[in-house]
Motif scaffolding. Structure first.
Motif, PDB file in Angstrom:
ATOM      1  N   LYS A  51      46.944   2.070 -51.434  1.00 18.45           N
ATOM      2  CA  LYS A  51      47.273   3.205 -52.269  1.00 18.45           C
ATOM      3  C   LYS A  51      47.997   2.770 -53.537  1.00 18.45           C
ATOM      4  O   LYS A  51      48.886   1.934 -53.498  1.00 18.45           O
ATOM      5  N   ASP A  52      47.554   3.336 -54.656  1.00 20.56           N
ATOM      6  CA  ASP A  52      48.181   3.033 -55.949  1.00 20.56           C
ATOM      7  C   ASP A  52      49.449   3.872 -56.097  1.00 20.56           C
ATOM      8  O   ASP A  52      49.426   5.095 -55.954  1.00 20.56           O
ATOM      9  N   TRP A  53      50.564   3.198 -56.389  1.00 23.55           N
ATOM     10  CA  TRP A  53      51.832   3.902 -56.505  1.00 23.55           C
ATOM     11  C   TRP A  53      52.017   4.575 -57.865  1.00 23.55           C
ATOM     12  O   TRP A  53      52.976   5.321 -58.070  1.00 23.55           O
ATOM     13  N   GLU A  82      56.245   5.304 -49.216  1.00 24.98           N
ATOM     14  CA  GLU A  82      55.247   4.238 -49.098  1.00 24.98           C
ATOM     15  C   GLU A  82      55.920   2.909 -48.768  1.00 24.98           C
ATOM     16  O   GLU A  82      55.420   2.114 -47.969  1.00 24.98           O
TER      17      GLU A  82
END
Length: 622
Positions: free
Chosen positions: A387-389, A400
């Motif tokens: 997942k891209d933060w 996350e």
């Protein structure tokens, strides 16, 4: 001094004079009238050779009276093989260096050269043949057969490649790739010495000496479907099953590279081999799951016995459902994951794996005997990137981070310290782009970062990397010199490397800054004292009597220290048990007395083995 009109003068940097090349220095020595050219037969086209081009020409040298001195032509006593050189790279006579670039393809010309234009040139790089009239004015009759752009494969010009048809893609075969190609060969005088096998291309493995060395070097620069001529001189014409090269001075190989199978020696010792059976989609390695990802694969596992016994097949044993797993978490055998990380979506690969990278260090299925070599046929169906933060608010980032940290804690408890460290360090890298907006967020962020750094330090300690553990603890102590857990962990690392005074200082500082740490600090000081005593006793025993002997006598040192080592080992064990109950953990437990290699030990995040398998000695981690 300022200009009189008051305007600012623009500074113009002076260009440094470029050092002239050797070729330029030689050309400056040419005297007008020392090289004359007469066209005998016109050539075709407009192109003329330039530096970097390979030129192929016949040459006959005569005196002004017409007596032949030497020639490449068979009718004049030569071998019939034309000269092949690369302008600007080959050692050449000054007259040829200046005259050849004036010729067209197919042209025949006569060059009249003064002695200083051939072998009488000062510092001439070419030695004259015996009895050559080096001090005479001579005629050089040149026939320009061909010239073209080439790739110099070996620095000594022993292997040169001329591309006929460009290939596809960028990847070239290398050891131990398997290659399929049409190959023919002829000598420099066009005598055919090898014809392609009727109806089938030649199949060989790079690195197994199945073709001459020079040919293998040239093919190693080709891409799929490329067609090229590879010129190989005798020092690179090694014997091979392809053909005999006895007595050959030079061979021109015409090669059409039909296909090559990507074969990767993952460990560099021939034990873990990945062989691509079907190409995937995308560009290698950019579209491979190098980062930790959610992977979906179908695979069949077989024992490497005569029957190739199938031990698992997801298309049968898993109700036809593929295996889904997150890489970087030790959920599949190490050899399996190493190879999948270098696959493209849709690719099918055959992996041959030794026991220590298969099931001997992983949960072994009941039908897999201990010490079994395994072969996996793997199809990578697809993968999802982490997942891209970007765009997450502070709480989303911390959530996350907590998920990854929790995974790291589980890996630590399982003894997979390298993998756990990779998880903690991943979050710390992401934290470089996090900016808390108020004091409360800043406090949470700082505490979490300290926690992660201390967990990294614990991993370093378990892996025997004590100096790195100290450096990581220093990151916490620079911001908070009274951080008790950082002091404790750094003290333990100091003690392991024998820096006893630094360790004592850290444990005593714990007592000063936090009375509640007295139990842990006291236990650590006790362990430190015992370890220091053990070291001193061992040293005394080793050097006992060394200085009491008379000159010429040899003292027996270190012969009775077995009991001492046993005592030290017991004390170490007791100390480790104390650590497991003390301040030496940050939400993780010490579950093993000795460091144990994890799934990607020495592989991830450093990527050492992975990028070695890619053929890259240095590569930035994506």
């Amino acid at each position: 001094m300022a200009a009189e009109d008051g305007t600012a003068q623009e500074y113009v940097p002076q260009k440094k004079n470029k050092e002239p090349t050797e070729t330029e220095k030689r050309r400056k020595k040419i005297v007008p009238g020392s090289l004359m050219k007469a066209e005998i037969r016109p050539g075709g086209g407009d192109a003329r050779p330039s530096d970097g081009d390979q030129v192929i020409y016949h040459c006959t040298v005569r005196t002004l009276a017409g007596v032949v001195v030497e020639s490449t032509r068979s009718e004049y006593g030569g071998k019939g093989t034309p000269i092949r050189q690369v302008l600007g790279k080959s050692k050449m006579l000054l007259g040829l260096l200046e005259g050849l670039p004036t010729m067209l393809s197919g042209e025949v010309a006569m060059f009249k050269m003064k002695p200083q234009m051939h072998y009488s040139e000062a510092d001439c790089p070419v030695s004259p043949p015996s009895s050559f009239p080096r001090d005479d004015e001579l005629h050089f009759e040149i026939e320009m057969i061909d010239f073209s752009k080439v790739k110099v494969v070996s620095d000594d010009l022993g292997v040169i490649k001329k591309v006929i048809d460009e290939g596809q893609g960028w990847e070239s075969p290398r050891e131990p790739y398997e290659v399929k190609a049409w190959i023919s060969a002829k000598t420099g005088d066009d005598k055919v010495i090898l014809s392609p096998k009727q109806g089938e291309p030649y199949f060989f493995t790079i690195g197994k000496s199945e073709v001459p060395k020079g040919l293998e070097m040239g093919i190693g620069t080709m891409t799929r479907e490329e067609k090229a001529v590879i010129y190989v001189t005798n020092q690179y014409l090694t014997e091979s099953p392809l053909m005999s090269v006895v007595g050959l001075e030079e061979v021109q190989f015409e090669v059409e590279l039909i296909h090559f199978t990507q074969v990767r020696d993952m460990l560099g010792d021939g034990r873990l081999i990945k062989r691509r059976l079907r190409d995937g989609k995308g560009e290698f390695p950019m579209d491979c799951p190098l980062q930790d990802s959610l992977l979906r694969v179908h695979y069949k596992g077989m024992l490497l016995n005569e029957e190739k016994t199938v031990v698992i097949d997801t298309r049968i044993d898993n109700d036809g459902q593929p295996l889904e797993f997150s890489s970087g978490e030790g959920l599949v055998p190490e050899g399996f994951e190493m190879c999948v990380r270098l696959m493209l979506p849709g690719e099918v690969a055959l992996v041959t794996c030794p026991p220590d990278y298969a099931y001997d260090k992983f949960t072994r299925p009941a039908n897999v005997p201990e010490g079994a070599h395994i072969e996996w046929e793997i199809e990578l169906l697809g993968f999802e990137m982490p997942k891209d933060w970007t765009g997450l608010d502070f709480q989303g980032v911390m959530d996350e981070a907590e998920k990854i940290r929790t995974t790291g804690n589980r890996l630590f408890k399982e003894g997979k310290f390298e993998l756990a460290k990779a998880k903690y360090e991943k979050v710390l890298r992401e934290f470089n782009h996090v900016n808390p907006q108020d004091d409360e967020e800043g406090k949470v962020f700082l505490n979490t970062r300290n926690l992660l750094n201390l967990n990294v330090a614990a991993c370093h300690l378990k892996l025997g990397e004590c100096r790195k553990s100290i450096e990581t603890c220093n990151k916490v102590l620079e911001a908070n010199p009274a951080h008790v857990k950082a002091l404790y962990r750094r003290g333990m690392a100091y003690m392991e490397v024998g820096d006893f005074e630094e360790a004592r200082s850290d444990f005593e500082m714990m007592l000063k800054v936090d009375k509640s740490s007295e139990l842990d600090a006291t236990a650590a000081l006790k362990k430190l004292k015992q370890k220091q005593q053990d070291v001193e006793k061992k040293a005394r025993r080793q050097f006992k009597g060394l200085f009491d002997k008379k000159p010429g006598e040899i003292a027996d040192a270190g012969t009775d220290d077995r009991g001492e080592e046993q005592s030290t080992s017991e004390n170490q064990k007791n100390g480790d048990q104390e650590d497991s109950n003390g301040t030496d953990t940050e939400d993780v437990e010490d579950v093993a007395d000795e460091p144990r290699e994890g799934l990607f030990s020495r592989l991830w995040p450093t990527g050492r083995r992975l990028f070695s398998a890619l053929g890259l000695q240095r590569c930035a981690i994506l």
